[in-house]
Design a protein around this motif. Structure first.
Motif, short mmCIF file in Angstrom:
data_model
loop_
_atom_site.label_atom_id
_atom_site.label_comp_id
_atom_site.label_asym_id
_atom_site.label_seq_id
_atom_site.Cartn_x
_atom_site.Cartn_y
_atom_site.Cartn_z
N GLU A 144 0.84 -1.20 0.00
CA GLU A 144 0.00 0.00 0.00
C GLU A 144 0.87 1.26 0.00
O GLU A 144 0.57 2.24 -0.69
N ALA A 145 1.97 1.22 0.75
CA ALA A 145 2.89 2.36 0.77
C ALA A 145 3.51 2.58 -0.61
O ALA A 145 3.66 3.73 -1.06
N ILE A 148 1.06 4.33 -2.69
CA ILE A 148 0.93 5.75 -2.34
C ILE A 148 2.05 6.56 -3.00
O ILE A 148 1.84 7.67 -3.50
N SER A 176 6.83 12.54 4.80
CA SER A 176 5.43 12.53 5.22
C SER A 176 5.15 13.53 6.33
O SER A 176 4.02 13.97 6.51
N SER A 210 -2.88 14.33 1.35
CA SER A 210 -3.56 13.03 1.46
C SER A 210 -2.54 11.89 1.47
O SER A 210 -2.62 10.98 2.30
N ALA A 211 -1.56 11.97 0.57
CA ALA A 211 -0.54 10.93 0.51
C ALA A 211 0.31 10.91 1.78
O ALA A 211 0.68 9.85 2.28
N ILE A 213 -0.58 11.79 4.84
CA ILE A 213 -1.34 11.21 5.96
C ILE A 213 -1.40 9.69 5.83
O ILE A 213 -1.17 8.95 6.79
N ARG A 214 -1.69 9.22 4.62
CA ARG A 214 -1.78 7.77 4.41
C ARG A 214 -0.43 7.10 4.62
O ARG A 214 -0.34 5.99 5.17
N LEU A 215 0.64 7.78 4.20
CA LEU A 215 1.98 7.22 4.37
C LEU A 215 2.36 7.14 5.85
O LEU A 215 2.96 6.15 6.29
N GLN A 216 2.00 8.16 6.62
CA GLN A 216 2.26 8.13 8.06
C GLN A 216 1.55 6.96 8.74
O GLN A 216 2.12 6.27 9.59
N ILE A 217 0.31 6.74 8.34
CA ILE A 217 -0.46 5.62 8.91
C ILE A 217 0.20 4.29 8.55
O ILE A 217 0.34 3.40 9.41
N CYS A 218 0.63 4.15 7.30
CA CYS A 218 1.30 2.91 6.88
C CYS A 218 2.58 2.67 7.67
O CYS A 218 2.85 1.54 8.10
#
Length: 414
Positions: A144-145, A148, A176, A210-211, A213-218
């Motif tokens: 997923e990363a 992204i 990120s 957006s990318a 935030i998603r990358l930090q979560i990953c």
């Protein structure tokens, strides 16, 4: 099971309840719906013991049977059968019918008992299986990363071999969280800092919110998975070396088998001496082909894939590694098979061969020895050819002699 069975109990077990059917040789039938909790299991135990059942049987679906088995096994025989062998031969499918069919099969001694490991070993195996699942989920998050980063044009693979290594995570965390390039480069290892020009060029762009935030979560999820996998690894190896040290040493002597592979095989297979031969073990692992025979027609199909999926998976991984091991009989076997049946089938054939080999080694308490002289862990050193050192004058003299010989061999051109 010794002796005739006069009364049996069949259980159709679900998450919150179970259906119990008691059948006798005289045709008497009793049936109850019981809650699957502590009180329900206690009432079931009292019921089957008061009815003097000779055996209790159930299907090995999920782990719902475990507390019931552990409670009843101390008082009477308890058979956990494979669900494939205990299907109801009827057009109707209800819980009551399933329970009654299991009771009939048990009454007539037609339930083949599955291997039930001791409680401590089941806990050890649960560590292995949980670790396996966590590794798979971590891989999903890493993919997923990658997904992204791709639209954002951050091609970190051009600079790093592993973007989720220490330096890779430092860069990903930096971009990120909005750090500038100098701050990111400052925290990298010296070897990677040598590529600072490439890194600057690569990071000379902004990542979308957006990318980011998603990358930090990953990254947080990957870190959590890493910590959990490390914790499970400690528990796994503590148990493996504490209770199966000799088996670990024997298994690790086989090409392709490392610590994790050895620990996984011990967890999934248990006592190797439960099997009469290596072929029986391979069959239990689902590494043998289905056989179709009618009259003079005989056909081998795909492998059965019965038994532990995790054990079969790790054996395939071991076979992949063994097929790449230099100077080993296993690689020679793989290469021979590959010519006739192709790469994929040859790997499965090698996995089956390894299964039979480890059965032989464990049951005979022997270390693996390879006739080709392969020794696991031995570093294959590059041969250094010693050359004679000549002085400058000697080199000039030798070169002059070579040119003189060449001139003599040139044909006269008329």
């Amino acid at each position: 099971m010794a002796g005739e069975i006069n009364k049996s109990c069949g259980l159709d077990i679900h998450k919150s309840f179970l259906i119990a059917t008691i059948l006798s040789r005289s045709g008497e039938k009793q049936q109850q719906r019981i809650k699957r909790d502590d009180d329900g299991i206690l009432s079931l135990r009292n019921w089957v013991t008061s009815e003097k059942c000779d055996v209790v049987a159930c299907e090995s679906t999920s782990d719902f049977w475990v507390p019931i088995h552990d409670s009843l096994i101390k008082h009477l025989p308890f058979i956990v059968g494979n669900a494939r062998d205990m299907k109801a031969f009827t057009h109707k499918k209800t819980d009551k019918i399933d329970s009654e069919v299991i009771a009939k099969l048990a009454l007539n001694g037609m339930v083949q008992p599955s291997r039930v490991f001791p409680k401590k070993h089941r806990e050890y195996r649960s560590y292995i299986r949980l670790r396996h699942k966590l590794v798979q989920k971590r891989t999903d998050i890493k993919n997923e990363a990658h997904a992204i980063l791709a639209p954002e044009m951050f091609n970190l693979k051009d600079v790093l071999t592993d973007i989720f290594g220490k330096n890779g995570r430092e860069i990903l965390s930096g971009i990120s969280s909005g750090k500038n390039v100098d701050q990111i480069i400052q925290n990298l290892s010296p070897n990677v800092r040598k590529k600072s020009a490439q890194i600057r060029e690569l990071l000379d762009r902004e990542i979308s919110q957006s990318a980011a935030i998603r990358l930090q979560i990953c990254l947080k999820l990957i870190k959590n998975f890493d910590d959990s996998i490390e914790l499970l690894g400690k528990e796994i190896f503590n148990y493996a070396y504490g209770n199966h040290k000799r088996e670990m040493e024997i298994l690790k002597s086989v090409p392709g088998i490392g610590e994790l592979g050895a620990a996984t095989l011990i967890a999934e297979i248990g006592d190797f001496k439960d099997f009469a031969s290596g072929d029986k073990l391979a069959s239990w692992l689902g590494l043998v082909p289905n056989v179709y025979q009618s009259a003079d027609k005989y056909h081998n199909g795909r492998i059965t894939k019965r038994g532990s999926k995790v054990a079969r998976w790790i054996l395939i991984q071991i076979a992949q590694a063994a097929a790449r091991t230099k100077n080993s009989k296993l690689k020679e076997f793989f290469n021979r098979k590959k010519k006739s049946i192709g790469h994929a089938k040859a790997i499965v054939a090698l996995a089956r061969k390894i299964a039979t080999i480890i059965w032989h080694l464990i049951t005979n308490d022997e270390m693996y020895e390879d006739e080709t002289g392969y020794i696991k862990g031995e570093v294959q050193r590059r041969k250094i050819v010693e050359t004679e050192i000549f002085s400058v004058d000697e080199r000039i003299s030798i070169i002059s002699e070579i040119f003189a010989i060449v001139e003599k061999k040139k044909p006269d051109i008329k």
